[in-house]
Design an enzyme around this catalytic site. Structure first.
Site, PDB file in Angstrom:
ATOM      1  N   TYR A  56      46.938   2.233  71.482  1.00  0.00           N
ATOM      2  CA  TYR A  56      47.950   3.280  71.680  1.00  0.00           C
ATOM      3  C   TYR A  56      49.355   2.672  71.650  1.00  0.00           C
ATOM      4  O   TYR A  56      50.271   3.219  71.035  1.00  0.00           O
ATOM      5  CB  TYR A  56      47.708   3.991  73.016  1.00  0.00           C
ATOM      6  N   LYS A  95      49.968   7.884  65.501  1.00  0.00           N
ATOM      7  CA  LYS A  95      50.081   6.647  64.723  1.00  0.00           C
ATOM      8  C   LYS A  95      50.915   6.772  63.441  1.00  0.00           C
ATOM      9  O   LYS A  95      51.372   5.761  62.900  1.00  0.00           O
ATOM     10  CB  LYS A  95      48.681   6.137  64.335  1.00  0.00           C
ATOM     11  N   TYR A 152      46.197  14.310  77.741  1.00  0.00           N
ATOM     12  CA  TYR A 152      45.232  14.577  76.665  1.00  0.00           C
ATOM     13  C   TYR A 152      44.002  15.200  77.317  1.00  0.00           C
ATOM     14  O   TYR A 152      43.340  14.542  78.128  1.00  0.00           O
ATOM     15  CB  TYR A 152      44.828  13.278  75.972  1.00  0.00           C
TER      16      TYR A 152
HETATM   17  P1  FAD Z   1      57.895  11.790  55.660  1.00  0.00           P
HETATM   18  O1  FAD Z   1      58.454  11.894  57.017  1.00  0.00           O
HETATM   19  O2  FAD Z   1      56.977  12.863  55.179  1.00  0.00           O
HETATM   20  O3  FAD Z   1      59.125  11.652  54.672  1.00  0.00           O
HETATM   21  C1  FAD Z   1      58.980  11.761  53.267  1.00  0.00           C
HETATM   22  C2  FAD Z   1      60.297  12.217  52.678  1.00  0.00           C
HETATM   23  O4  FAD Z   1      60.195  12.188  51.255  1.00  0.00           O
HETATM   24  C3  FAD Z   1      60.631  13.647  53.051  1.00  0.00           C
HETATM   25  O5  FAD Z   1      61.956  13.709  53.543  1.00  0.00           O
HETATM   26  C4  FAD Z   1      60.452  14.416  51.760  1.00  0.00           C
HETATM   27  O6  FAD Z   1      61.332  15.535  51.677  1.00  0.00           O
HETATM   28  C5  FAD Z   1      60.787  13.361  50.741  1.00  0.00           C
HETATM   29  N1  FAD Z   1      60.209  13.590  49.401  1.00  0.00           N
HETATM   30  C6  FAD Z   1      58.972  14.036  49.104  1.00  0.00           C
HETATM   31  N2  FAD Z   1      58.819  14.120  47.772  1.00  0.00           N
HETATM   32  C7  FAD Z   1      59.978  13.699  47.224  1.00  0.00           C
HETATM   33  C8  FAD Z   1      60.437  13.580  45.891  1.00  0.00           C
HETATM   34  N3  FAD Z   1      59.665  13.892  44.866  1.00  0.00           N
HETATM   35  N4  FAD Z   1      61.687  13.122  45.674  1.00  0.00           N
HETATM   36  C9  FAD Z   1      62.511  12.792  46.720  1.00  0.00           C
HETATM   37  N5  FAD Z   1      62.128  12.913  48.017  1.00  0.00           N
HETATM   38  C10 FAD Z   1      60.868  13.366  48.258  1.00  0.00           C
HETATM   39  N6  FAD Z   1      53.415  10.121  63.999  1.00  0.00           N
HETATM   40  C11 FAD Z   1      53.616   9.285  65.054  1.00  0.00           C
HETATM   41  O7  FAD Z   1      53.716   8.070  64.842  1.00  0.00           O
HETATM   42  N7  FAD Z   1      53.710   9.751  66.342  1.00  0.00           N
HETATM   43  C12 FAD Z   1      53.572  11.060  66.623  1.00  0.00           C
HETATM   44  O8  FAD Z   1      53.713  11.440  67.786  1.00  0.00           O
HETATM   45  C13 FAD Z   1      53.292  11.976  65.539  1.00  0.00           C
HETATM   46  N8  FAD Z   1      53.150  13.292  65.760  1.00  0.00           N
HETATM   47  C14 FAD Z   1      53.047  14.128  64.702  1.00  0.00           C
HETATM   48  C15 FAD Z   1      52.955  15.482  64.948  1.00  0.00           C
HETATM   49  C16 FAD Z   1      52.874  16.364  63.884  1.00  0.00           C
HETATM   50  C17 FAD Z   1      52.770  17.826  64.177  1.00  0.00           C
HETATM   51  C18 FAD Z   1      52.894  15.879  62.535  1.00  0.00           C
HETATM   52  C19 FAD Z   1      52.840  16.821  61.366  1.00  0.00           C
HETATM   53  C20 FAD Z   1      52.982  14.538  62.291  1.00  0.00           C
HETATM   54  C21 FAD Z   1      53.057  13.650  63.349  1.00  0.00           C
HETATM   55  N9  FAD Z   1      53.147  12.291  63.131  1.00  0.00           N
HETATM   56  C22 FAD Z   1      53.270  11.446  64.199  1.00  0.00           C
HETATM   57  C23 FAD Z   1      53.164  11.750  61.765  1.00  0.00           C
HETATM   58  C24 FAD Z   1      54.581  11.420  61.299  1.00  0.00           C
HETATM   59  O9  FAD Z   1      55.430  12.523  61.444  1.00  0.00           O
HETATM   60  C25 FAD Z   1      54.544  10.948  59.839  1.00  0.00           C
HETATM   61  O10 FAD Z   1      53.566   9.950  59.715  1.00  0.00           O
HETATM   62  C26 FAD Z   1      55.915  10.421  59.391  1.00  0.00           C
HETATM   63  O11 FAD Z   1      56.791  11.475  59.159  1.00  0.00           O
HETATM   64  C27 FAD Z   1      55.771   9.575  58.114  1.00  0.00           C
HETATM   65  O12 FAD Z   1      57.041   9.201  57.657  1.00  0.00           O
HETATM   66  P2  FAD Z   1      57.325   8.999  56.118  1.00  0.00           P
HETATM   67  O13 FAD Z   1      58.745   8.572  56.022  1.00  0.00           O
HETATM   68  O14 FAD Z   1      56.259   8.153  55.534  1.00  0.00           O
HETATM   69  O15 FAD Z   1      57.101  10.428  55.460  1.00  0.00           O
HETATM   70  C1  DHB Z   2      52.713  13.851  70.076  1.00  0.00           C
HETATM   71  C2  DHB Z   2      51.898  13.854  68.996  1.00  0.00           C
HETATM   72  C3  DHB Z   2      50.706  13.157  69.070  1.00  0.00           C
HETATM   73  O1  DHB Z   2      49.884  13.127  68.024  1.00  0.00           O
HETATM   74  C4  DHB Z   2      50.334  12.471  70.196  1.00  0.00           C
HETATM   75  O2  DHB Z   2      49.149  11.804  70.238  1.00  0.00           O
HETATM   76  C5  DHB Z   2      51.192  12.439  71.252  1.00  0.00           C
HETATM   77  C6  DHB Z   2      52.393  13.138  71.196  1.00  0.00           C
HETATM   78  C7  DHB Z   2      53.983  14.598  70.023  1.00  0.00           C
HETATM   79  O3  DHB Z   2      54.285  15.173  68.964  1.00  0.00           O
HETATM   80  O4  DHB Z   2      54.675  14.669  71.048  1.00  0.00           O
END
Ligand code: FAD
Ligand code: DHB
Length: 393
Positions: free
Chosen positions: A385, A297, A201
């Site tokens: 973390y 997170k 980081y």
């Molecule tokens: P989602 O994964 O968004 O799943 C929701 C699902 O609902 C989707 O499949 C969608 O298609 C479906 N859906 C939506 N609307 C409808 C509907 N009307 N009808 C039926 N289905 C529907 N988190 C971490 O903990 N660690 C990390 O390292 C991290 N890195 C990240 C990096 C990036 C670039 C991003 C964008 C996010 C990151 N996150 C990370 C966050 C993490 O990806 C999300 O918090 C996680 O996907 C949440 O899961 P969820 O199941 O709540 O939602």
């Molecule tokens: C990744 C994403 C994050 O937000 C982080 O703090 C560490 C790793 C990842 O997507 O690899």
């Protein structure tokens, strides 16, 4: 169709919830708007807290994670030409994190769900949750060209930040607490081995950079960019040059470059929807809260929510007491706000605020210096973390 728990969304929250309920003998139906390939390939999180990895193992979804995931005992902070390692186990009594991509968690959970006989419907889009306050809420959804109803005892909306769950709360029953940031992340996937064994980081005058990974062959790299940046305007060479510039320290070599196979820009925001329950409708995961990605997170919070719901429902079935289920929102929100606080704090100490002053720069460096020199400050970072306890732990 009728089920005990109607689950909207087959992201990590919805899929894990279905698995946890199955293991407790509770039937559920999962409705997912997109197709299977889309769900399995969406590039997102990469870091699993210790507690998340433990939950996946206990749910029988940890075998491949244990084979292919990478246990990480620390991270490195780079700032002001300095490098400082945070050692998780020595600061937290043995805790660590696992690098295992969200894409793989989702693949493992989908495979388990299908093997146990589902039901999991892809391309089934929830349109609305109806009668949420009644003992038999319904999900109206579209599937195979027709509109259908799923009748439930409970609906858990795990439908991410743009889903329909939140909109089923009548006006005046919820509040949304929200904050934007004037920057975003440009994230790339590169076919090159990670240049350092642990995540880096970096805080730099030109903005934040993060060196992460998806495996020993695949690097995941992020750069702070202005909000609204078009990813296509960054050439591969410009991405590598900027990563080198922001993460370079005296004596450190250049990054090992390789083909960039995907790129995207992620906006950053903090959001909490309170409460997380209305009647027999529950929100879980990104449907209820968003954190900026710094600190990883989001996925871990989603896991905490569905663990709380599954434990609460199992408790009710076992003892007849809805005590834990009634406390769902309150229990989850305590942990959610701790993660909001941590993600905000890590984001603002590492990113360059375009409106920031020289005073703010000095303050950032002082905060980082404190982490690098005071065990109490490093412990605070390591504890958050690697993850705070789950609700009902
Ligand atoms: P989602 O994964 O968004 O799943 C929701 C699902 O609902 C989707 O499949 C969608 O298609 C479906 N859906 C939506 N609307 C409808 C509907 N009307 N009808 C039926 N289905 C529907 N988190 C971490 O903990 N660690 C990390 O390292 C991290 N890195 C990240 C990096 C990036 C670039 C991003 C964008 C996010 C990151 N996150 C990370 C966050 C993490 O990806 C999300 O918090 C996680 O996907 C949440 O899961 P969820 O199941 O709540 O939602
Ligand atoms: C990744 C994403 C994050 O937000 C982080 O703090 C560490 C790793 C990842 O997507 O690899």
């Amino acid at each position: 169709m009728r089920t005990t728990v109607g689950i909207i969304g087959a992201g990590p929250a919805g899929l894990l919830l279905a698995r946890l309920l199955h293991l407790r003998g509770v039937d559920s139906v999962v409705l997912e708007a997109r197709d299977r390939a889309y769900c399995e390939q969406r590039q997102r999180a990469g870091i699993l807290e210790q507690g998340t990895a433990d939950v996946l193992r206990a749910a029988g979804a940890g075998a491949r994670m244990d084979r292919e995931g990478l246990p990480h005992n620390g991270i490195e902070l780079r700032f002001d030409g300095r490098r400082h390692r945070i050692d998780f186990p020595s600061l937290t009594g043995g805790r660590a994190v696992t690098v295992y991509p969200q894409t793989e968690v989702v693949k493992d959970l989908i495979a388990l769900r299908l093997a146990e006989g589902g039901p999991l419907f892809f391309e089934a889009e929830a349109l609305a949750v109806e009668d949420a306050e009644s003992p038999s809420p319904r999900v109206r959804y579209r599937h195979e060209g027709g509109e259908r109803q799923l009748e439930c005892d409970y609906v858990v909306a795990c439908d991410g930040s743009w889903g329909v769950g939140r909109s089923a709360f009548p006006a005046g029953t919820a509040r949304v607490f929200e904050r934007g940031y004037p920057y975003a992340w440009l994230g790339v996937l590169a076919e090159t081995p990670p240049s350092s064994a642990e995540l880096v980081y970096a805080r730099h005058e030109r903005g934040f950079a993060l060196l992460s990974m998806r495996s020993l062959e695949l690097s995941r790299l992020y750069l702070q960019v202005p909000a609204g940046t078009d990813a296509a305007r960054w050439s591969d060479e410009a991405v590598w040059d900027e990563l080198d510039h922001r993460t370079g320290t005296p004596g450190a070599g250049r990054l090992e470059r390789g083909p960039i196979t995907s790129r995207s820009v992620t906006a950053m925001r903090s959001l909490v929807h309170e409460p997380m329950r209305y009647g027999n409708l529950f929100l879980a995961g990104d449907a209820a809260h968003i954190v900026p990605p710094t600190g990883a997170k989001g996925l871990n919070l989603a896991v905490g929510d569905v663990v709380a719901f599954a434990r609460g429902l199992a408790h009710e079935r076992r003892t007849g007491s809805s005590r834990h289920l009634d406390a769902y929102s309150e229990l989850c929100l305590r942990r959610v706000w701790q993660a909001e606080r941590f993600s905000y704090s890590l984001t603002t100490v590492l990113h360059r605020d375009p409106e920031g002053t020289e005073f703010d720069d000095r303050l950032q460096l002082a905060r980082l210096d404190r982490i690098a020199t005071a065990r109490s400050a490093a412990t605070h970072l390591a504890e958050n973390y690697t993850g705070l306890p789950f609700p009902l732990d």
